[in-house]
Design a protein around this motif. Structure first.
Motif, PDB file in Angstrom:
ATOM      1  N   SER A 212     -14.942  -1.339  -8.751  1.00  0.00           N
ATOM      2  CA  SER A 212     -14.491  -1.970  -7.508  1.00  0.00           C
ATOM      3  C   SER A 212     -13.004  -1.728  -7.273  1.00  0.00           C
ATOM      4  N   ARG A 213     -12.659  -1.740  -5.998  1.00  0.00           N
ATOM      5  CA  ARG A 213     -11.242  -1.633  -5.614  1.00  0.00           C
ATOM      6  C   ARG A 213     -10.898  -2.846  -4.752  1.00  0.00           C
ATOM      7  N   ILE A 214      -9.719  -3.367  -4.984  1.00  0.00           N
ATOM      8  CA  ILE A 214      -9.326  -4.611  -4.313  1.00  0.00           C
ATOM      9  C   ILE A 214      -7.990  -4.409  -3.606  1.00  0.00           C
ATOM     10  N   ALA A 215      -7.895  -4.963  -2.401  1.00  0.00           N
ATOM     11  CA  ALA A 215      -6.583  -4.971  -1.725  1.00  0.00           C
ATOM     12  C   ALA A 215      -6.130  -6.413  -1.564  1.00  0.00           C
ATOM     13  N   ILE A 216      -4.845  -6.625  -1.699  1.00  0.00           N
ATOM     14  CA  ILE A 216      -4.272  -7.973  -1.502  1.00  0.00           C
ATOM     15  C   ILE A 216      -3.167  -7.870  -0.453  1.00  0.00           C
ATOM     16  N   LEU A 217      -3.250  -8.719   0.536  1.00  0.00           N
ATOM     17  CA  LEU A 217      -2.201  -8.772   1.558  1.00  0.00           C
ATOM     18  C   LEU A 217      -1.577 -10.157   1.453  1.00  0.00           C
ATOM     19  N   SER A 218      -0.351 -10.192   0.981  1.00  0.00           N
ATOM     20  CA  SER A 218       0.250 -11.457   0.620  1.00  0.00           C
ATOM     21  C   SER A 218       1.431 -11.778   1.527  1.00  0.00           C
ATOM     22  N   HIS A 219       1.521 -13.015   1.978  1.00  0.00           N
ATOM     23  CA  HIS A 219       2.577 -13.369   2.930  1.00  0.00           C
ATOM     24  C   HIS A 219       3.564 -14.373   2.341  1.00  0.00           C
ATOM     25  N   THR A 262      -0.235  -8.873  10.905  1.00  0.00           N
ATOM     26  CA  THR A 262      -1.291  -9.072   9.907  1.00  0.00           C
ATOM     27  C   THR A 262      -2.642  -8.511  10.350  1.00  0.00           C
ATOM     28  N   GLU A 263      -3.028  -8.826  11.563  1.00  0.00           N
ATOM     29  CA  GLU A 263      -4.373  -8.438  11.988  1.00  0.00           C
ATOM     30  C   GLU A 263      -4.538  -6.914  11.986  1.00  0.00           C
ATOM     31  N   ASP A 264      -3.556  -6.206  12.512  1.00  0.00           N
ATOM     32  CA  ASP A 264      -3.650  -4.745  12.523  1.00  0.00           C
ATOM     33  C   ASP A 264      -3.667  -4.187  11.095  1.00  0.00           C
ATOM     34  N   CYS A 265      -2.853  -4.772  10.234  1.00  0.00           N
ATOM     35  CA  CYS A 265      -2.805  -4.301   8.837  1.00  0.00           C
ATOM     36  C   CYS A 265      -4.156  -4.555   8.156  1.00  0.00           C
ATOM     37  N   LEU A 266      -4.721  -5.694   8.465  1.00  0.00           N
ATOM     38  CA  LEU A 266      -6.002  -6.063   7.871  1.00  0.00           C
ATOM     39  C   LEU A 266      -7.105  -5.116   8.344  1.00  0.00           C
ATOM     40  N   ARG A 267      -7.070  -4.792   9.624  1.00  0.00           N
ATOM     41  CA  ARG A 267      -8.071  -3.843  10.157  1.00  0.00           C
ATOM     42  C   ARG A 267      -7.964  -2.499   9.449  1.00  0.00           C
ATOM     43  N   LEU A 268      -6.723  -2.064   9.225  1.00  0.00           N
ATOM     44  CA  LEU A 268      -6.539  -0.789   8.531  1.00  0.00           C
ATOM     45  C   LEU A 268      -7.080  -0.877   7.099  1.00  0.00           C
ATOM     46  N   LEU A 269      -6.748  -1.954   6.403  1.00  0.00           N
ATOM     47  CA  LEU A 269      -7.198  -2.101   5.009  1.00  0.00           C
ATOM     48  C   LEU A 269      -8.728  -2.138   4.933  1.00  0.00           C
ATOM     49  N   ALA A 270      -9.348  -2.777   5.936  1.00  0.00           N
ATOM     50  CA  ALA A 270     -10.806  -2.910   5.912  1.00  0.00           C
ATOM     51  C   ALA A 270     -11.501  -1.563   6.119  1.00  0.00           C
ATOM     52  N   GLN A 271     -10.750  -0.566   6.599  1.00  0.00           N
ATOM     53  CA  GLN A 271     -11.360   0.767   6.789  1.00  0.00           C
ATOM     54  C   GLN A 271     -11.193   1.658   5.568  1.00  0.00           C
ATOM     55  N   GLN A 272     -10.560   1.149   4.534  1.00  0.00           N
ATOM     56  CA  GLN A 272     -10.206   2.016   3.401  1.00  0.00           C
ATOM     57  C   GLN A 272     -11.203   1.968   2.246  1.00  0.00           C
ATOM     58  N   GLY A 273     -12.311   1.313   2.433  1.00  0.00           N
ATOM     59  CA  GLY A 273     -13.351   1.312   1.406  1.00  0.00           C
ATOM     60  C   GLY A 273     -13.120   0.345   0.254  1.00  0.00           C
ATOM     61  N   PHE A 274     -12.220  -0.609   0.420  1.00  0.00           N
ATOM     62  CA  PHE A 274     -12.041  -1.614  -0.635  1.00  0.00           C
ATOM     63  C   PHE A 274     -13.278  -2.516  -0.678  1.00  0.00           C
ATOM     64  N   ASP A 275     -13.618  -2.995  -1.855  1.00  0.00           N
ATOM     65  CA  ASP A 275     -14.741  -3.928  -1.951  1.00  0.00           C
ATOM     66  C   ASP A 275     -14.317  -5.315  -1.498  1.00  0.00           C
ATOM     67  N   TYR A 276     -13.107  -5.674  -1.866  1.00  0.00           N
ATOM     68  CA  TYR A 276     -12.573  -6.975  -1.449  1.00  0.00           C
ATOM     69  C   TYR A 276     -11.189  -6.780  -0.856  1.00  0.00           C
ATOM     70  N   VAL A 277     -10.944  -7.457   0.253  1.00  0.00           N
ATOM     71  CA  VAL A 277      -9.578  -7.553   0.749  1.00  0.00           C
ATOM     72  C   VAL A 277      -9.234  -9.034   0.710  1.00  0.00           C
ATOM     73  N   ILE A 278      -8.214  -9.359  -0.060  1.00  0.00           N
ATOM     74  CA  ILE A 278      -7.827 -10.767  -0.224  1.00  0.00           C
ATOM     75  C   ILE A 278      -6.514 -10.988   0.507  1.00  0.00           C
ATOM     76  N   ILE A 279      -6.483 -12.044   1.286  1.00  0.00           N
ATOM     77  CA  ILE A 279      -5.269 -12.286   2.050  1.00  0.00           C
ATOM     78  C   ILE A 279      -4.729 -13.664   1.676  1.00  0.00           C
ATOM     79  N   GLU A 280      -3.448 -13.722   1.389  1.00  0.00           N
ATOM     80  CA  GLU A 280      -2.810 -15.009   1.059  1.00  0.00           C
ATOM     81  C   GLU A 280      -1.796 -15.357   2.140  1.00  0.00           C
ATOM     82  N   THR A 281      -1.900 -16.562   2.692  1.00  0.00           N
ATOM     83  CA  THR A 281      -0.921 -16.981   3.697  1.00  0.00           C
ATOM     84  C   THR A 281       0.325 -17.509   2.994  1.00  0.00           C
TER      85      THR A 281
END
Ligand code: B12
Ligand code: GTP
Ligand code: MG
Length: 387
Positions: A212-219, A262-281
């Motif tokens: 699995s591959r995971i992306a984290i977008l942290s704020h 955030t939303e645009d970045c998230l859309r891009l990450l969701a197209q990259q084949g990650f199994d999980y994208v985790i976002i922290e506010t």
């Protein structure tokens, strides 16, 4: 207005000399610089991976332990090996780095060493002069670097209010995640343990799903003066991993827990084949509803047992909206009462919400296992089309 300069700071080994890096981080953020802080005890490979993922202009290293000639040079060398030599290296170490050392280090590609007695404003000025404008960069075939650069482009396109947040845009109702990627949003008050919990979940997910591959977008919040201390990486241990892509974002003036981009970045990450994208506010207040549009598949509200009295629970909007509520820091005295009070509060909602009690900072915590099971089960159901 141009986008803030982003630098990464790190300390190879900490033997108690931590006041320098704290002072310098603070000075930078006060002067409009965004600092991604990686914390202590970091290997060269961790620093290089983070610098590339965060697409920073430069890496600032604080070293008081000796071994600086080799360490700084190795960071330069590994950046170059990855084709990222546009990311520059600088730093200091009080009285431990001599002028002779600096000469050798500069020959090996380090930009500058600051010695004891340098005024903090001189360092800020250096960063502004030297790193505000990124050099023209070679095209890259490295997927991680490509992704990192695209995220920068998106973020910068919003700089200084140039572009408006997409909240009311045409895509607002379009789900971000696709069939493969599960997008999970973590929110909750400052210091409740969101990052620690995410890091523990990442450990489990990497272990359970070996490909699995995971992306984290942290704020983290931008401060007065437009800089920001992007400090979640400093708490991450397990997420410093080649199968994890982490990006730290500043709120850049937007209230509510996320950034305009955030939303645009998230859309891009969701197209990259990650199994999980985790976002922290960022650490949020009672009124926050950070995941309004269809940004995420599931929301996790992480609570601290010290929220006040039961009355406070009536005011926390996310308690109505979250799919999963976690009472973290269950090792603390008030945790049992908190769990009972929150359970009663959720019963009033009359909808299916899960309540889990965790001690994120404890290794192999059963509550974190339970949360992981739940998230994985939901992800599997989603892949099978049940959700
Ligand atoms: C304060 C201090 C301590 C404090 C640290 C407090 C803390 N929380 O950080 C305490 C008392 C804990 C301490 C302990 C020790 N210390 Co001491 N300490 C210092 C001292 C006096 C100042 C360091 C400091 O933080 N200054 C404030 C910062 C902001 O300024 P600065 O260090 O001058 O750094 C400048 C630049 O280098 C630059 N810079 C630094 N880092 C970075 C990073 C980036 C990204 C950038 C851009 C710039 C930059 O910023 C500053 C601008 O003016 C230095 C002397 C010195 N000047 O180096 C000795 C010094 C570093 N310590 C030393 C020693 C030996 C020790 C001890 C081993 C003493 C002992 N025998 O117990 C212990 C080790 C720690 C441990 N294991 O317990 C030696 C190191 C010798 C060496 N390795 O070559 C020094 C050089 C003193 C000396 N001349 O002997 N220390
Ligand atoms: N006692 C206790 N401390 C914890 C627990 N989990 C995390 N912490 C500590 O709480 C502090 C804050 O943890 P973080 O994970 O950075 O919290 P956060 O919610 O991400 O913080 P922000 O991003 O700043 O809002 C750290 O010192 C952690 O070690 C826990 O289960 N019990
Ligand atoms: Mg955090």
């Amino acid at each position: 207005m141009s986008a803030p300069i982003r630098v990464l700071t790190a300390v190879p080994i900490c033997d108690g000399h931590d006041s320098a890096i704290n002072t310098i981080n603070l000075e930078f953020i006060r002067h409009g610089i965004e600092v991604v802080y990686l914390g202590f005890h970091r290997y060269v490979s961790d620093i290089v991976r983070a610098a590339i993922q965060e697409d920073v202009a430069a890496v600032g290293i604080s070293s008081y332990n000796g071994g600086h000639i080799e360490f700084f040079a190795e960071v330069v060398k590994q950046l170059k090996k990855r084709g990222a030599d546009d990311i520059r290296v600088f730093g200091g170490g009080g009285g431990t780095i001599t002028h002779d050392d600096q000469r050798i280090m500069q020959k090996r590609g380090v930009d500058k060493i600051f010695f004891a007695g340098t005024a903090l404003t001189d360092m800020v000025e250096f960063v502004r002069q030297r790193y505000a404008k990124r050099p023209k960069r070679r095209a890259t075939s490295d997927p991680e670097m490509k992704l990192a650069r695209k995220l920068t482009e998106i973020e910068d396109s919003y700089a200084g209010g140039r572009k408006r947040s997409r909240k009311a845009g045409p895509n607002a109702q379009r789900r971000i995640s696709n069939g493969k990627t599960r997008v999970i949003g973590f929110t909750g008050p400052g210091g409740a343990g969101k990052t620690t919990l995410i890091d523990e979940l990442v450990l489990r997910l990497l272990h359970r799903e070996p490909k699995s591959r995971i992306a984290i977008l942290s704020h983290d919040p931008s401060v007065v003066g437009d800089g920001a201390l992007l400090g979640d990486r400093a708490t991450m241990i397990n997420s410093q991993h080649d199968r994890v892509f982490m990006r730290s974002m500043a709120t850049r003036g937007q209230a509510g827990g996320l950034s305009p981009a955030t939303e645009d970045c998230l859309r891009l990450l969701a197209q990259q084949g990650f199994d999980y994208v985790i976002i922290e506010t960022v650490g949020t207040g009672q009124e926050a509803m950070p995941f309004q549009s269809k940004l995420v598949d599931q929301t996790v509200l992480v609570m601290n047992p010290d929220y006040g009295a039961r009355l406070q629970l009536q005011k926390i909007v996310m308690l109505d909206l979250a799919d999963i509520v976690v009472v973290n820091k269950s090792d603390l005295e008030r945790a049992k009462t908190a769990l009972n009070e929150i359970e009663r509060r959720l019963e009033q909602n009359r909808r299916e919400q899960k309540l889990i009690s965790t001690v994120a900072k404890r290794h192999r915590d059963r509550g974190v296992d339970e949360l992981c099971d739940l998230l994985v089960r939901n992800a599997t159901e989603k892949k099978k089309g049940k959700r």
